[in-house]
Design an enzyme around this catalytic site. Sequence first.
Site, mmCIF file in Angstrom:
data_model
loop_
_atom_site.group_PDB
_atom_site.id
_atom_site.type_symbol
_atom_site.label_atom_id
_atom_site.label_comp_id
_atom_site.label_asym_id
_atom_site.label_seq_id
_atom_site.Cartn_x
_atom_site.Cartn_y
_atom_site.Cartn_z
ATOM 1 N N HIS A 102 -97.089 104.374 13.171
ATOM 2 C CA HIS A 102 -97.974 102.996 13.750
ATOM 3 C C HIS A 102 -96.887 101.940 14.078
ATOM 4 O O HIS A 102 -96.121 101.512 13.435
ATOM 5 C CB HIS A 102 -98.929 102.687 12.573
ATOM 6 C CG HIS A 102 -99.333 101.312 12.748
ATOM 7 N ND1 HIS A 102 -99.368 100.101 12.015
ATOM 8 C CD2 HIS A 102 -100.472 100.896 13.779
ATOM 9 C CE1 HIS A 102 -100.319 99.205 12.430
ATOM 10 N NE2 HIS A 102 -100.772 99.481 13.319
ATOM 11 N N SER A 103 -97.211 101.336 15.238
ATOM 12 C CA SER A 103 -96.603 100.065 15.729
ATOM 13 C C SER A 103 -94.967 100.321 15.699
ATOM 14 O O SER A 103 -94.568 101.172 16.507
ATOM 15 C CB SER A 103 -96.868 98.983 14.719
ATOM 16 O OG SER A 103 -96.256 97.564 15.417
ATOM 17 N N TYR A 104 -94.359 99.480 15.074
ATOM 18 C CA TYR A 104 -92.813 99.768 14.757
ATOM 19 C C TYR A 104 -92.713 101.083 14.332
ATOM 20 O O TYR A 104 -91.530 101.623 14.644
ATOM 21 C CB TYR A 104 -92.172 98.715 13.859
ATOM 22 C CG TYR A 104 -90.683 98.897 13.114
ATOM 23 C CD1 TYR A 104 -89.730 98.832 13.768
ATOM 24 C CD2 TYR A 104 -90.756 99.665 11.883
ATOM 25 C CE1 TYR A 104 -88.543 99.401 13.423
ATOM 26 C CE2 TYR A 104 -89.471 100.121 11.294
ATOM 27 C CZ TYR A 104 -88.424 99.873 12.035
ATOM 28 O OH TYR A 104 -87.135 100.438 11.658
ATOM 29 N N GLY A 106 -93.373 103.902 15.514
ATOM 30 C CA GLY A 106 -93.128 104.593 16.612
ATOM 31 C C GLY A 106 -91.600 104.945 16.841
ATOM 32 O O GLY A 106 -91.222 105.799 17.353
ATOM 33 N N HIS A 231 -105.264 95.993 15.631
ATOM 34 C CA HIS A 231 -103.835 96.427 15.619
ATOM 35 C C HIS A 231 -103.845 97.479 14.578
ATOM 36 O O HIS A 231 -103.136 98.536 14.733
ATOM 37 C CB HIS A 231 -102.846 95.512 15.873
ATOM 38 C CG HIS A 231 -101.475 95.949 15.695
ATOM 39 N ND1 HIS A 231 -101.006 97.060 16.800
ATOM 40 C CD2 HIS A 231 -100.398 95.907 14.913
ATOM 41 C CE1 HIS A 231 -99.732 97.424 16.461
ATOM 42 N NE2 HIS A 231 -99.385 96.857 15.275
#
Length: 251
Positions: A102-104, A106, A231
Amino acid sequence: MRIVKVIIVVLMVIFSCQSTFSQKKSKQVFVLVHGSFGGGWAFKTADSLLTDSGSKVYRPTLTGQGERVHLAGLNVGLDTHINDIVNTILFEELRDIILVGHSYGGMVVTGVADKVPDRISKMVYIDAFVPENNESVNSISGNRNTSLEVVNGHIVPPWVTKGQAPHKDVPHPLKTLTDKLILKSEKRLEIPTSYILTVEKGKDPEKDAFASQAKRANAKGWTMFQLEADHNAQWSAPEEFVKMLKDIEAN
C-alpha cells in the site's frame, strides 16, 4: 504375505488421509505491507476479514514505524524495509504468497519481489508507487515531500497535532524516500500482478494522486481495478478491499 498386504493397505489409507487433511488445511497466505507513517496495525480489520474468509495473514511493521518506532534511526533506509519483509517470508517459511503493498509499500514489495520472486504467487499494489530501477519515492513524486517538516531525519506527519495523546502514525525515515531502488532480477516480472486505484466518491480518477502510478501499472499489462475509497481503503472500505483481494486470489 497376507499380513504384509494388510500393512501396505493401512499405510496407503494413512498417507491418503494425511494428504487430504493437508489439502484441507492449506490456506492462501497474504502478506500485507503498509505505507509511510503507518504500521501493521493499519490492516487489523482487513486481517480479520481475510482470516474469516479462510486465509492466513501476515502484516509486519517496518523498522521504525508503529510498535517498532523505538528502532527508528538515521540508518533506516529503503533496503532496511525491504529486508524486513524478505526476512518475514524466509523465517516464517512462507511460499506461494500474495504480496500486497500500500502506498509507499509499493517501493518495498517491488524490492521484495526482486529478492525472493520464487516465494510469491501474486502481487497487488493498492494506491501504491510502481517504481522502475534506480528510482526513489522522491524522484517519482517530484520531491513533493520536501515541503513537510523534517525532524532528526524523519518526516513528521502533519495531521498529528503536537502535544496530543500518543498517536499510531509516527514520523517516517526520510532516507527511505530518497534511497534509490536497485532491481536486478527479471523473474519478478513474471509474477502475476494487479493494481488497485482508490478514488474517492465523486472524484475524477484522472486527477487522483496515484493516477500516474496506475497508468504505469496499466502500461505493464497488469490487471487493473478501481475501488471507491480514500487513500486508506483498509479503513474507508475494508470489506470491498478484501473482496477485491479474494477475487484476485481466485483468478
